[in-house]
Enzyme design. Structure first.
Site, PDB file in Angstrom:
ATOM      1  N   HIS A   1       0.799  -1.229   0.000  1.00 49.99           N
ATOM      2  CA  HIS A   1       0.000   0.000   0.000  1.00 49.99           C
ATOM      3  C   HIS A   1       0.829   1.276   0.000  1.00 49.99           C
ATOM      4  O   HIS A   1       0.282   2.364  -0.061  1.00 49.99           O
ATOM      5  CB  HIS A   1      -0.941   0.021   1.214  1.00 49.99           C
TER       6      HIS A   1
HETATM    7  C1  UD1 Z   1      -2.018   5.333   5.975  1.00 44.11           C
HETATM    8  C2  UD1 Z   1      -0.707   5.833   6.609  1.00 44.11           C
HETATM    9  C3  UD1 Z   1       0.344   4.755   6.457  1.00 44.11           C
HETATM   10  C4  UD1 Z   1      -0.135   3.434   7.015  1.00 44.11           C
HETATM   11  C5  UD1 Z   1      -1.459   3.066   6.347  1.00 44.11           C
HETATM   12  C6  UD1 Z   1      -2.027   1.776   6.871  1.00 44.11           C
HETATM   13  C7  UD1 Z   1      -0.242   8.240   6.431  1.00 44.11           C
HETATM   14  C8  UD1 Z   1       0.557   9.267   5.719  1.00 44.11           C
HETATM   15  N1  UD1 Z   1      -0.201   7.015   5.891  1.00 44.11           N
HETATM   16  O1  UD1 Z   1      -1.782   5.149   4.590  1.00 44.11           O
HETATM   17  O2  UD1 Z   1       1.501   5.157   7.182  1.00 44.11           O
HETATM   18  O3  UD1 Z   1       0.835   2.445   6.769  1.00 44.11           O
HETATM   19  O4  UD1 Z   1      -2.394   4.128   6.590  1.00 44.11           O
HETATM   20  O5  UD1 Z   1      -3.103   1.344   6.082  1.00 44.11           O
HETATM   21  O6  UD1 Z   1      -0.868   8.549   7.426  1.00 44.11           O
HETATM   22  N2  UD1 Z   1      -9.259   4.784   1.907  1.00 44.11           N
HETATM   23  C9  UD1 Z   1     -10.457   4.156   1.840  1.00 44.11           C
HETATM   24  N3  UD1 Z   1     -11.054   3.753   2.997  1.00 44.11           N
HETATM   25  C10 UD1 Z   1     -10.488   3.946   4.211  1.00 44.11           C
HETATM   26  C11 UD1 Z   1      -9.250   4.590   4.275  1.00 44.11           C
HETATM   27  C12 UD1 Z   1      -8.642   5.002   3.112  1.00 44.11           C
HETATM   28  O7  UD1 Z   1     -11.014   3.952   0.759  1.00 44.11           O
HETATM   29  O8  UD1 Z   1     -11.074   3.532   5.229  1.00 44.11           O
HETATM   30  C13 UD1 Z   1      -8.597   5.199   0.649  1.00 44.11           C
HETATM   31  C14 UD1 Z   1      -8.884   6.641   0.275  1.00 44.11           C
HETATM   32  O9  UD1 Z   1      -8.942   6.728  -1.103  1.00 44.11           O
HETATM   33  C15 UD1 Z   1      -7.638   7.364   0.766  1.00 44.11           C
HETATM   34  C16 UD1 Z   1      -6.571   6.315   0.521  1.00 44.11           C
HETATM   35  O10 UD1 Z   1      -7.200   5.072   0.795  1.00 44.11           O
HETATM   36  O11 UD1 Z   1      -7.406   8.556   0.091  1.00 44.11           O
HETATM   37  C17 UD1 Z   1      -5.369   6.458   1.394  1.00 44.11           C
HETATM   38  O12 UD1 Z   1      -5.724   6.527   2.785  1.00 44.11           O
HETATM   39  P1  UD1 Z   1      -4.788   7.327   3.800  1.00 44.11           P
HETATM   40  O13 UD1 Z   1      -5.235   7.132   5.193  1.00 44.11           O
HETATM   41  O14 UD1 Z   1      -4.598   8.726   3.347  1.00 44.11           O
HETATM   42  O15 UD1 Z   1      -3.385   6.632   3.575  1.00 44.11           O
HETATM   43  P2  UD1 Z   1      -3.002   5.082   3.579  1.00 44.11           P
HETATM   44  O16 UD1 Z   1      -2.434   4.758   2.258  1.00 44.11           O
HETATM   45  O17 UD1 Z   1      -4.089   4.230   4.121  1.00 44.11           O
END
Ligand code: UD1
Length: 374
Positions: free
Chosen positions: A214
């Protein structure tokens, strides 16, 4: 609320495993009033609620409902929402965990608040001091800023203590407590071992690998993601691969038109994100793991399962020097698979204070700070 009010900030999937053992341990203390603060960074049922259920956590006492956004948007929204909470609820202590955007956001917000007569919440960072020395990773920025501001730094390993000392942080603030993720694993071990998730997929113990990917550096660039998918398809010719797909990765695969090739491959088991107990059951029984996650590098080391980490560096070097972790570039992973499959022995690695008792050490550290005789 009576007792010492301690906010446990949780935001994203790996945070829930870090606050759960601490919440349960604090809940046993008559002097402590732990409150879970969920920032809402992760919000899908299978990225959040499922973990609360598995880890026997109650509904969060406070939910900020912030959701997704760019780094600045997400960090800023959490700061604004949490500042209001701290000013009204006046916690005695704020515990932040890990290295996600919400970790640094709540640290920044809480560190600048003074209640009265100069009193302010103590900010404590659990899993402090880890460094990849790679500032292209958003998490590295979050770690550096959080550790520079926190009043207490609870570290998992000696390398973390040394990193903090090198950055000029007073040794008095650093307390080595061990690895809290291992507490969750031990807390749930019976439940994890009671399942056979691989059977539901028609697989046998040890005849598959587990994949999680991821990190933006692996999944945001369509060319890199395509090359990664092709490599996984090649590996799947040698060993079945179970791949619970993170929403970021899924969205990027869909955009890049890579989904059908992956889902059509009969040796690639493409799943929705899996809850903690079922995921760990898959890991407990697999032959190897291919990942870019931080926590999984630690869990596999603890269990003695070979882990190929698709990154040029790690903030958890102890998993390489003392554990089963091997850092791999994309063009190296194929040859590493052969070597890894040739190894027969699975031997758990012993690392000091990775023992399921970290929450107890954290609670003793808190007690020393907040219950000081006048
Ligand atoms: C985040 C953390 C990362 C961690 C990871 C675990 C930061 C910078 N990154 O990355 O360190 O390893 O979580 O999973 O804080 N989304 C969904 N549903 C959700 C959550 C996210 O669809 O419940 C999608 C959205 O499109 C979002 C994208 O995933 O924009 C990324 O989510 P985000 O929390 O920004 O970063 P992660 O890649 O999950």
């Amino acid at each position: 609320m009576t007792g010492v009010v301690i906010h446990l900030v949780a935001a994203a999937r790996p945070n829930f495993m870090k606050i759960a053992p601490l919440y349960h341990e604090l809940n046993k203390q008559d002097w402590a009033a732990p409150v879970i603060v969920h920032t809402g960074q992760h919000y899908d049922v299978n990225m959040s609620d499922a973990f609360f259920t598995d880890l026997r956590l109650p509904e969060p006492g406070i939910h900020l409902g912030v959701g997704s956004g760019t780094h600045a948007e997400q960090t800023g929204k959490v700061m604004m929402a949490y500042e209001k909470v701290v000013m009204t609820k006046r916690p005695d202590m704020v515990v932040v965990v890990g290295d996600v955007n919400s970790t640094v956001a709540c640290t920044l917000a809480a560190s600048k608040i003074f209640y009265d007569s100069g009193r302010r919440p103590i900010v404590a960072h659990l899993e402090a001091g880890l460094r990849s020395f790679d500032r292209t990773m958003p998490e590295e920025i979050n770690r550096l800023a959080t550790d520079a501001l926190a009043d207490v730094l609870w570290t998992p390993s000696p390398d973390a203590d040394e990193n903090l000392a090198r950055e000029g942080i007073s040794r008095n603030k650093i307390v080595r407590v061990g690895n809290i993720m291992i507490d969750s694993l031990e807390m749930m071990r019976d439940k994890i071992e009671s399942q056979k998730v691989y059977k539901e997929l028609g697989l046998e113990r040890g005849d598959y690998g587990v994949v999680t990917l991821h990190r933006p550096s692996n999944v945001d660039d369509p060319e890199i993601l395509k090359a990664l998918c092709e490599t996984l398809a090649r590996i799947a010719e040698k060993i079945n691969l179970v791949f619970p797909v993170h929403p970021r990765t899924r969205k990027n695969m869909e955009k890049a038109g890579l989904m059908s090739a992956m889902t059509d491959n009969k040796k690639l088991y493409f799943l929705e994100p899996v809850n903690y107990i079922r995921f760990m059951n898959l890991v407990f029984n697999c032959r190897l793991v291919i990942t870019d996650s931080g926590g999984i590098q630690e869990e596999t080391t603890y269990l003695g399962i070979p882990c190929l980490t698709m990154r040029p560096n790690t903030e958890r070097p102890i998993t390489v020097t003392h554990g089963t972790n091997l850092l791999c570039r994309l063009d190296e992973v194929w040859s590493r698979i052969g070597e890894t499959l040739a190894k027969k022995e699975i031997k758990p690695c012993i690392i000091e204070n990775w023992d399921g008792k970290t929450a107890g050490r954290v609670v003793r550290s808190i007690k020393k700070m907040v219950l000081k005789p006048a």
